[in-house]
Design an enzyme around this catalytic site. Structure first.
Site, short mmCIF file in Angstrom:
data_model
loop_
_atom_site.label_atom_id
_atom_site.label_comp_id
_atom_site.label_asym_id
_atom_site.label_seq_id
_atom_site.Cartn_x
_atom_site.Cartn_y
_atom_site.Cartn_z
N ASP A 8 -53.94 56.40 -66.39
CA ASP A 8 -54.07 55.60 -65.17
C ASP A 8 -52.84 54.72 -64.88
O ASP A 8 -52.57 53.75 -65.59
CB ASP A 8 -55.30 54.69 -65.24
CG ASP A 8 -56.59 55.45 -65.51
OD1 ASP A 8 -56.53 56.53 -66.16
OD2 ASP A 8 -57.66 54.98 -65.09
N GLU A 39 -55.67 56.85 -60.13
CA GLU A 39 -56.78 56.12 -59.49
C GLU A 39 -56.49 54.63 -59.29
O GLU A 39 -57.17 53.98 -58.50
CB GLU A 39 -58.09 56.30 -60.27
CG GLU A 39 -58.13 55.49 -61.55
CD GLU A 39 -59.53 54.96 -61.87
OE1 GLU A 39 -60.48 55.25 -61.14
OE2 GLU A 39 -59.64 54.23 -62.86
N ASN A 40 -55.50 54.09 -60.02
CA ASN A 40 -55.15 52.67 -59.87
C ASN A 40 -53.76 52.49 -59.27
O ASN A 40 -53.18 51.41 -59.38
CB ASN A 40 -55.18 51.97 -61.24
CG ASN A 40 -56.53 52.08 -61.92
OD1 ASN A 40 -56.69 52.88 -62.83
ND2 ASN A 40 -57.49 51.30 -61.46
N ASN A 67 -63.21 56.73 -60.69
CA ASN A 67 -64.20 55.97 -59.92
C ASN A 67 -63.61 55.13 -58.80
O ASN A 67 -64.33 54.75 -57.88
CB ASN A 67 -65.02 55.08 -60.86
CG ASN A 67 -64.16 54.20 -61.73
OD1 ASN A 67 -63.28 54.69 -62.44
ND2 ASN A 67 -64.39 52.90 -61.69
N HIS A 68 -62.31 54.83 -58.83
CA HIS A 68 -61.70 54.03 -57.75
C HIS A 68 -61.11 54.88 -56.63
O HIS A 68 -60.45 54.35 -55.74
CB HIS A 68 -60.62 53.11 -58.31
CG HIS A 68 -61.15 52.07 -59.24
ND1 HIS A 68 -62.19 51.22 -58.89
CD2 HIS A 68 -60.79 51.72 -60.51
CE1 HIS A 68 -62.45 50.41 -59.91
NE2 HIS A 68 -61.63 50.69 -60.90
N HIS A 148 -62.88 61.27 -67.01
CA HIS A 148 -62.76 59.85 -66.66
C HIS A 148 -64.09 59.19 -66.96
O HIS A 148 -65.05 59.29 -66.19
CB HIS A 148 -62.41 59.76 -65.17
CG HIS A 148 -61.88 58.42 -64.76
ND1 HIS A 148 -60.58 58.06 -64.97
CD2 HIS A 148 -62.48 57.36 -64.18
CE1 HIS A 148 -60.38 56.83 -64.51
NE2 HIS A 148 -61.53 56.37 -64.04
N HIS A 173 -59.84 56.17 -68.01
CA HIS A 173 -60.68 55.16 -67.40
C HIS A 173 -60.68 53.82 -68.13
O HIS A 173 -60.64 52.78 -67.48
CB HIS A 173 -62.13 55.61 -67.20
CG HIS A 173 -63.04 54.53 -66.67
ND1 HIS A 173 -62.90 54.00 -65.41
CD2 HIS A 173 -64.08 53.86 -67.24
CE1 HIS A 173 -63.82 53.05 -65.23
NE2 HIS A 173 -64.54 52.94 -66.32
N HIS A 175 -58.41 52.43 -69.90
CA HIS A 175 -57.06 51.83 -69.93
C HIS A 175 -56.63 51.42 -71.33
O HIS A 175 -55.57 50.82 -71.49
CB HIS A 175 -56.94 50.63 -68.97
CG HIS A 175 -57.02 51.00 -67.52
ND1 HIS A 175 -56.54 50.21 -66.50
CD2 HIS A 175 -57.55 52.10 -66.91
CE1 HIS A 175 -56.77 50.79 -65.34
NE2 HIS A 175 -57.38 51.94 -65.56
FE FE2 Z 1 -58.37 53.28 -64.17
FE FE2 Z 2 -61.63 54.31 -63.72
#
Ligand code: FE2
Ligand code: FE2
Length: 258
Positions: A8, A39-40, A67-68, A148, A173, A175
């Site tokens: 990520d 995703e981030n 999820n983001h 994830h 996910h 991190h």
């Molecule tokens: Fe993330």
């Molecule tokens: Fe995530």
């Protein structure tokens, strides 16, 4: 065929750190395919066409998410259009984007699948059933998975579920990188979490002060993306002609100063 997978990427600091680190990562790992979880990448949460472009410019061949992914509405149309950006396959079918793709790399047709864990995250279908269905329909010489997911048990279990059927399962996910990278007996490389690409002077990529204030006061706090001491985290996998892994090596390097 060598795959470099990057965890990520958090905000501008993560994007710039990845771009700065890629030349030496390319030299060291000689990837035929570079997969980056984005995703981030937009302001620390979510992805936009612009930040995806930044990741492609830095050297990503395929971008995965989590999820983001739907944080920024303006990205929905892009997710439908983008040929090399995927979101978890086990989200509702009608949602923007797609959950897997096949690309040519190193003389192989490589399937890339993005899945979300079902424990602590919201999904439409079991990731275990979903990946079975995808593997039954995909036409590829090897498959790699970005799983994830929140909890270690579900992620370790996915490795065993897919052992001998895919080349690699990269966890994302949390991190936070785990120290369990290995090749399972039937030839699938696994790591529970590759970690993130972002500031280590942070709590999962956000400035420690804000994260601490939120945890201590239990009041809403606006998080700021941290900038100092950016590291790039991921894993490199060597895939053999049978479409399985010969090796996995964890990647954790400080991004060179800009
Ligand atoms: Fe993330
Ligand atoms: Fe995530």
């Amino acid at each position: 065929m060598r795959v470099l997978f990057i965890g990520d990427v958090v905000g501008g600091p993560g994007r710039r750190g990845l771009a700065a680190a890629m030349p030496s990562l390319r030299e060291r790992h000689r990837p035929d395919l570079t997969i980056v979880n984005g995703e981030n990448s937009a302001g620390g949460i979510g992805i936009t066409e612009k930040t995806a472009r930044g990741l492609f410019d830095a050297g990503a061949d395929v971008i995965t998410t989590g999820n983001h992914v739907y944080r920024h509405r303006e990205a929905y149309d892009f997710l439908d259009r983008a040929e090399r950006v995927i979101r978890p396959a086990n989200y509702p079918h009608a949602n923007p984007g797609r959950g897997h793709l096949v690309v040519e790399a190193g003389g192989m047709r490589v399937g890339v699948v993005n899945l979300s864990g079902a424990v602590g995250l919201t999904v439409a279908r079991s990731p275990f059933h979903e990946v079975d269905n995808i593997l039954g329909s995909i036409e590829a010489d090897c498959v790699v998975v970005d799983f994830h997911a929140e909890v270690t048990s579900e992620k370790v279990a996915m490795g065993w579920h897919l052992d001998g059927r895919v080349a690699a399962v990269f966890g994302t996910h949390t991190h936070v990188p785990t120290a369990d990278a290995r090749v399972l007996p039937k030839g699938t490389a696994v790591i529970t979490d590759v970690g993130m690409t972002g500031s280590r002077t942070s709590v999962l990529g956000v400035k420690p002060n804000g994260a601490l204030e939120a945890l201590i006061t239990q009041m809403p706090v606006r998080f700021e993306t941290a900038e100092d001491d950016v590291w790039v985290m991921g894993a490199a996998v060597e895939v053999n002609e049978r479409g399985l892994a010969d090796s996995i090596e964890q990647v954790m390097v400080a991004a060179p100063a800009e």
